[in-house]
Each structure stands twice: as structure tokens, then as C-alpha cells.
Write an enzyme that holds these catalytic residues in place. Structure first.
Site, PDB file in Angstrom:
ATOM      1  N   ASP A   1     -12.417  -3.399  34.586  1.00 54.88           N
ATOM      2  CA  ASP A   1     -13.688  -4.107  34.404  1.00 54.88           C
ATOM      3  C   ASP A   1     -13.521  -5.291  33.456  1.00 54.88           C
ATOM      4  O   ASP A   1     -12.552  -5.375  32.703  1.00 54.88           O
ATOM      5  CB  ASP A   1     -14.772  -3.157  33.867  1.00 54.88           C
ATOM      6  CG  ASP A   1     -14.418  -2.562  32.510  1.00 54.88           C
ATOM      7  OD1 ASP A   1     -13.256  -2.138  32.325  1.00 54.88           O
ATOM      8  OD2 ASP A   1     -15.291  -2.538  31.624  1.00 54.88           O
TER       9      ASP A   1
ATOM     10  N   GLU B   1     -14.322   0.153  30.535  1.00 57.78           N
ATOM     11  CA  GLU B   1     -13.690   0.104  29.204  1.00 57.78           C
ATOM     12  C   GLU B   1     -14.531  -0.719  28.250  1.00 57.78           C
ATOM     13  O   GLU B   1     -14.708  -0.369  27.095  1.00 57.78           O
ATOM     14  CB  GLU B   1     -12.276  -0.476  29.324  1.00 57.78           C
ATOM     15  CG  GLU B   1     -11.405  -0.272  28.083  1.00 57.78           C
ATOM     16  CD  GLU B   1     -11.479  -1.407  27.082  1.00 57.78           C
ATOM     17  OE1 GLU B   1     -10.922  -1.263  25.994  1.00 57.78           O
ATOM     18  OE2 GLU B   1     -12.121  -2.453  27.363  1.00 57.78           O
TER      19      GLU B   1
HETATM   20 ZN   LIG Z   1      -9.590  -5.259  27.461  1.00 57.87          ZN
END
Ligand SMILES: [Zn+2]
Length: 363
Positions: free
Chosen positions: A68, A130
Site C-alpha cells: 500500500d 502498513e
Molecule cells: Zn513504507
């Protein structure tokens, strides 16, 4: 062999697929497809992380990146700035954080497969979410991961730039349940949740507490209308310290403080959860990740440059699951800004370091 044109093309291809956190289906499908095309068994776990495995010899090594990106990260148009630097057009991030990490993993696998020769078993974990709190790593299917050491390809700068120390991260959710009443007619019948929450907030750790400890109240939410005593208030925040005992002490004193406030307001009900979100670490000789990576870096002419970081990465979560992780640079700069850029030779160096690490069989 690690090949510049190929890894650059992979990087550009991946950057061309929008993947803001929460919208990773397309990039996950592409990564799965590419891993399968290399002959790996690739799957998505229940959290949508892409996991794969390449059999080899010796104890496995986990290679990890996240798929992401942060916003603004839609319709990214990468462009060359000189022979070695790739930027966005200035209206978005570039997404080297962390498409460069994904490209490194794919390039290393391709190189291992086409060159043949001995290498360790490689496990791959490309996480979702993340950037919004290590969500994918937190919900990863660890039953599929047997590696006890990981290289997380997700730091800025060259591969010698290593996140050598990260804080213990604690988070809290505090809910104050009071009682509503008309603020003008009978306020004495109310139990003002917002006011009680304010007493709690005033005693929570905030700001820079010392050179390795910080705290923050990030969210306070309560009340519906001006003329009613509010019956509910939510407080959410965090604190971090490089030293576990300091973080634990903060957690204890926060709990005591909340108990004191509760005692002052017996009619209110306060529910507090204060917990470690992920453990910190310090890379030292003897740490399996340092022992794996440092000799490889030196053999390729890079002096390891471990530095402390204030934030967490998937590496912290892996450590919480007993996987010694090291987070290394893959050539990105100005991450999370529209000025983000990638130094291509450093991404290549990163791939060479990672391949060399995976080709280092345990003695
Ligand atoms: Zn990163």
C-alpha cells in the site's frame, strides 16, 4: 543476475497500479500473478497479504515489503530526472515507499531462479495496510511463515541505511460513560463524560518526555449537542519509548491516574485499555538479523549505518511474532511527500544485498 532495466520496469509497472491503503486488491492480484509466473506458490491470506515461498536450502529467510501507499497516490505519473532518479510529476507521491521494496523482492527471486545455484529457502510476505497502522502485518497468517529472520525492504536511503532501533509502542482507548441530562434544567442529574475525560487527558503523557520517550493524545470525541450533559467520551492516544521499562512505567502511571479519576467520579464508568501495540528493538551483534545482513553489506563494500527511528514498521510486528527483522533502505527519499524520489542505483544495490544475504548459507 540483478538487472537494472528489468527492476526499473517492474518498479514503473507497479507504480502504475494505484494502491492507497485499503484499496490494495489490484496490486495484490498483480503481485500474486507475478510470483506465480516465477513458479512460486503464491496465496493471499485472510487479511489479503500476499505470501509465497521459494524452496532452497537451510533455514528460511523472510523477505517483506508492503504494497500500500499513502495519499495523494492515485494516477501516479513517474518521470526520469536525470539518468538515475525517478520522481512523480509533483502532484502525487511517487510510491517508491514501497513499490521499490516490492520490485526488489521480485527481482531477487527472478535472479535466484534464473541463475540457479544454492540459496536459502525464501519466504515472501507483502503486506497490506502498513501505512495505516501495520494492519496487514498484525493480521498476517503466521502459520504459513517459518522463517525466524526477516529482511524488511522498507527504509529510505541506501541499503546500508538500517533501522537499528525502534521504540516500544503503546496505545490506549479510554471510554468514559456518564449520564446525560438537560444542561439548563437539571445539570446536577448528569454525569459529564467530557469533563471527566478532560481530567484524564490532563494526566496522560504528552509531547517529548525525554530523548527517547514521547506521548500523544490523538483523539477526543464526545458530546452531541450544546445543551445536554454528555454521557460519553472517547480518548485515544499513544506513547513510545526506546526503553521498554519506561513505556511500562508510563502505562502503569496512566492506569493509576485513571483509577484516581474514577474514584473522584463514582457515578461514571471508565473503561480503559492500555496495551503494547508492538515491541521495540535494538539491533546488536548476536541479533540474527544483524548477523545475517552486516557481513553481507560489508562484503559488498557498504558500512552498515543503523539509526534509530521513531515509528514502527512491519519489522516491529514481525519481532513481536518471534521473527528477527531488519529494515533496510531501498533508495527512496522524501517519503510521504509529493517530492518523493527514487535513486535507481540504490534500489539496485538493495537488490544485490538482499540476493547476497539469501545466497549466504548458514555455516
Ligand atoms: Zn513504507
Amino acid at each position: 543476475m540483478i538487472t537494472r532495466d528489468r527492476i526499473v520496469q517492474t518498479f514503473l509497472d507497479l507504480v502504475g497500479i494505484d494502491s492507497p491503503s485499503g484499496e490494495e486488491d489490484a496490486i495484490a492480484g498483480e503481485l500474486e500473478h507475478r510470483l506465480r509466473a516465477l513458479g512460486l506458490q503464491a496465496v493471499q491470506d485472510a487479511a489479503g497479504n500476499v505470501l509465497a515461498r521459494l524452496e532452497g536450502a537451510g533455514a528460511p529467510v523472510l523477505l517483506s515489503a508492503h504494497m500500500d501507499t499513502v495519499e495523494p497516490g492515485r494516477g501516479i505519473k513517474p518521470r526520469w530526472d536525470g539518468p538515475d532518479i525517478i520522481r512523480s510529476d509533483g502532484t502525487t507521491i511517487l510510491g517508491a515507499d514501497n513499490k521499490a521494496g516490492c520490485a526488489v523482492i521480485l527481482e531477487v527471486l527472478q535472479s535466484l531462479i534464473e541463475d540457479g545455484g544454492p540459496h536459502r529457502t525464501v519466504e515472501v510476505a507483502v503486506s497490506r495496510g502498513e501505512e495505516v497502522g501495520l494492519v496487514g502485518a498484525a493480521n498476517m497468517d503466521y502459520s504459513r511463515i517459518t522463517a525466524r529472520v526477516a529482511i524488511v525492504i522498507d527504509s529510505g536511503g541506501p541499503p546500508s541505511s538500517i533501522q537499528g532501533q525502534a521504540p516500544y509502542h503503546y496505545v490506549y482507548d479510554i471510554e468514559v460513560h456518564g449520564r446525560s441530562a438537560h444542561a439548563g434544567l437539571e445539570p446536577e442529574k448528569g454525569i459529564p463524560a467530557v469533563t471527566i475525560a478532560a481530567e484524564i487527558v490532563a494526566g496522560l503523557p504528552q509531547g517529548r518526555l525525554d530523548d527517547e520517550t514521547t506521548g500523544n493524545v490523538g483523539i477526543i470525541r464526545g458530546g452531541l449537542v450544546r445543551n445536554a450533559v454528555p454521557d460519553y467520551c472517547l480518548v485515544q492516544g499513544e506513547f513510545r519509548s526506546m526503553v521498554e521499562e519506561k513505556a511500562e512505567t508510563l502505562a502503569r502511571s496512566a492506569r493509576r491516574h485513571i483509577e484516581t479519576v474514577q474514584a473522584r467520579h463514582p457515578g461514571a464508568r471508565i473503561e480503559a485499555s492500555i496495551r503494547m501495540a508492538y515491541p521495540g528493538y535494538r539491533l546488536e551483534p548476536g541479533d540474527p538479523a544483524a548477523d545475517l545482513l552486516y557481513p553481507v553489506l560489508r562484503s559488498l563494500g557498504f558500512e552498515p549505518n543503523p539509526h534509530p527511528v521513531g515509528g514502527g514498521t512491519d519489522g516491529n510486528v514481525f519481532r513481536g511474532h518471534g521473527i528477527a527483522a531488519v529494515v533496510i533502505g531501498r533508495g527512496g527519499y522524501n517519503q510521504h511527500t509529493k517530492d518523493e524520489y527514487l535513486v535507481v542505483p540504490e534500489m539496485l544495490d538493495c537488490a544485490r544485498v538482499v540476493e547476497a544475504a539469501v545466497r549466504t548459507l548458514p555455516a
